[in-house]
Design an enzyme around this catalytic site. Structure first.
Site, short mmCIF file in Angstrom:
data_model
loop_
_atom_site.label_atom_id
_atom_site.label_comp_id
_atom_site.label_asym_id
_atom_site.label_seq_id
_atom_site.Cartn_x
_atom_site.Cartn_y
_atom_site.Cartn_z
N HIS A 1 0.88 -1.19 0.00
CA HIS A 1 0.00 0.00 0.00
C HIS A 1 0.91 1.24 0.00
O HIS A 1 1.70 1.42 -0.93
CB HIS A 1 -0.94 -0.10 1.21
CG HIS A 1 -2.08 0.88 1.22
ND1 HIS A 1 -2.46 1.63 0.14
CD2 HIS A 1 -2.94 1.25 2.22
CE1 HIS A 1 -3.49 2.39 0.46
NE2 HIS A 1 -3.80 2.18 1.72
N HIS B 1 -2.35 -0.73 -11.00
CA HIS B 1 -3.18 -0.24 -9.89
C HIS B 1 -4.38 -1.17 -9.70
O HIS B 1 -4.85 -1.77 -10.67
CB HIS B 1 -3.68 1.18 -10.18
CG HIS B 1 -4.27 1.85 -8.99
ND1 HIS B 1 -5.57 1.70 -8.61
CD2 HIS B 1 -3.70 2.66 -8.07
CE1 HIS B 1 -5.79 2.40 -7.51
NE2 HIS B 1 -4.67 2.99 -7.16
N ARG C 1 -2.82 11.26 -11.43
CA ARG C 1 -1.91 11.86 -10.44
C ARG C 1 -0.46 11.73 -10.92
O ARG C 1 0.37 12.60 -10.65
CB ARG C 1 -2.09 11.18 -9.08
CG ARG C 1 -3.49 11.38 -8.49
CD ARG C 1 -3.72 10.51 -7.27
NE ARG C 1 -3.61 9.08 -7.56
CZ ARG C 1 -3.71 8.12 -6.66
NH1 ARG C 1 -3.94 8.41 -5.40
NH2 ARG C 1 -3.61 6.85 -7.02
N ASP D 1 2.93 6.47 -7.67
CA ASP D 1 4.22 6.30 -7.01
C ASP D 1 5.41 6.48 -7.95
O ASP D 1 6.53 6.72 -7.50
CB ASP D 1 4.32 4.90 -6.37
CG ASP D 1 3.27 4.71 -5.29
OD1 ASP D 1 3.00 5.68 -4.57
OD2 ASP D 1 2.72 3.61 -5.18
N ARG E 1 -3.46 11.54 3.71
CA ARG E 1 -4.63 10.68 3.95
C ARG E 1 -5.31 10.96 5.29
O ARG E 1 -6.51 10.69 5.44
CB ARG E 1 -4.23 9.19 3.88
CG ARG E 1 -4.11 8.64 2.49
CD ARG E 1 -5.46 8.51 1.78
NE ARG E 1 -5.26 8.65 0.35
CZ ARG E 1 -5.16 7.64 -0.51
NH1 ARG E 1 -5.25 6.40 -0.10
NH2 ARG E 1 -4.98 7.89 -1.80
#
Ligand code: MLT
Length: 388
Positions: free
Chosen positions: A229, A270, A279, A325, A351
């Protein structure tokens, strides 16, 4: 409801032991993730939001509307007015030995420690306080765990949450501006990703038992810390460093060798997305703006061209494209954050905002009764009753 929609609610044996992948379990008002167009906060595509101040996106996630100029100023003032961490609330955090343990453990312990200053049965108050305390908690984490002692400058919330964090680290002039530019967009891009990602789900599940906001968010941070994660952003920068070239042929040879050795290719694919993560697209533009000639960024640029083609040869890979990432670690590195083990704490900081907004929504749902305690069903592998 159409037949297609109905089939969304059918649980089949093939759904079992798949990590609840794709199984609808609730509703989410802060954001949704479109497999192609990526995450939308309260309906706004993420790429339209990347240049907003993080405080404006706090307003958006809590109120489901973009702030007017007055509302934006009010949110900034609200957070600034709460930013002083109550005396003693970080004692537990301050007692961790310098340099030991992963930075995500520090973040989780810090949030638990702040629970000492919990408000009386007011989860929104706790949420806004925690968001307001995060810049100082983060700065203290970076300074103390890094063996640099106290924060370099006293907290100055009038600089905004990211400006204040950068100032507390002691960053100056151009370095401070670049760090602020990169971190502001990093926070906005990472704040929320629907309800079902592991950290959000874990935080909401814990909160559904009416645990405190601080315990719930610390649980979410623990969930985020896993390498499958949030910690993937740390692994990804380490991977980019290992590639060590931006020559297409060499990058392709490197990627093929990693695949042949059955090692993961970080920064691609993903759970939900089926196209390049918007993103990642936004962060590529930021990289072209802030560090176009940086060798690591050049490697990232080549990986983005080469890897989807190589992974795409394997028809079982449903999404060979770049995810968030791929670029984020390289931008953080260029912004002066040289230690990848800290990167997931930035993801965590972001988050904290989205997950808190979702927990507050769930606590206010059903006319104020709140969401019921999470209690999914597990099927026994074997229902044979045995006797001793
Ligand atoms: C993300 O931001 O991509 C997530 O938290 C991962 C997910 O959506 O499962």
């Amino acid at each position: 409801m159409s037949e297609d929609e109905k089939s969304l609610f059918e649980v089949l044996p093939s759904h079992l032991d798949t990590g609840l992948r794709g199984i609808p379990v609730g509703t989410c008002g802060t954001s949704f993730v479109d497999p192609v167009d990526g995450v939308h906060y309260a309906g706004y595509p993420i790429s339209d939001l990347a240049d907003f101040d993080p405080e404006d996106i706090v307003h958006l996630l809590f109120n489901k509307s973009l702030p007017t100029a007055e509302e934006s100023a009010a949110m900034k003032q609200n957070l600034a007015s709460r930013s002083v961490i109550p005396e003693g609330a970080l004692d537990l955090f301050e007692s961790i030995g310098e340099g030991q343990g992963h930075p995500m453990d520090w973040l989780s312990i810090g949030i638990m420690a702040l629970g000492r200053a919990e408000a009386d049965d007011d989860i929104l108050e706790d949420g806004m306080n925690l968001i307001a305390w995060m810049p100082e908690l983060m700065a203290r984490l970076f300074m103390k765990r890094g063996g640099r002692g106290d924060i370099a400058r006293p907290s100055n919330p009038s600089l905004g949450m990211v400006g204040n964090f950068v100032s507390m680290l002691g960053m100056e002039s151009d370095d401070a501006h670049r760090a602020e530019r990169v971190l502001k967009s990093f926070l906005v891009l990472h704040m929320d990703h629907g309800g079902g990602n592991l950290s959000t789900f874990a935080g909401k599940a814990v909160a559904s038992g009416r645990a405190s906001l601080f315990s719930s968010i610390a649980s979410a941070m623990n969930a985020l810390s896993g390498p499958l994660h949030g910690r993937a952003n740390q692994s990804c920068l380490e991977f980019v460093q290992k590639v060590g070239t931006s020559d297409s042929n060499e990058v392709e040879a490197f990627v093929r060798a990693e695949l042949a050795a059955k090692r993961p290719i970080f920064g691609f694919g993903h759970a939900v997305l089926r196209a390049e993560d918007p993103r990642a697209t936004v962060q590529m533009s930021i990289g072209e703006e802030v560090c176009p000639d940086d060798p690591l960024f050049s490697t990232v640029r080549t990986l983005r061209e080469v890897v989807p083609r190589v992974l795409g040869e394997n028809k079982r890979i449903s999404n060979p494209n770049a995810n968030v990432d791929l670029v984020s670690g390289t931008l953080l590195y260029n912004a002066g954050f040289m230690k990848p083990s800290y990167y997931t704490t930035f993801f965590g900081w972001a988050r904290v905002i989205g997950i808190t907004a979702q927990i507050v929504d769930e606590r206010n749902s059903r006319g104020g009764k709140g969401v019921p305690i999470y209690r999914p069903k597990y099927i026994a592998k074997d229902r044979t009753v045995r006797r001793v």
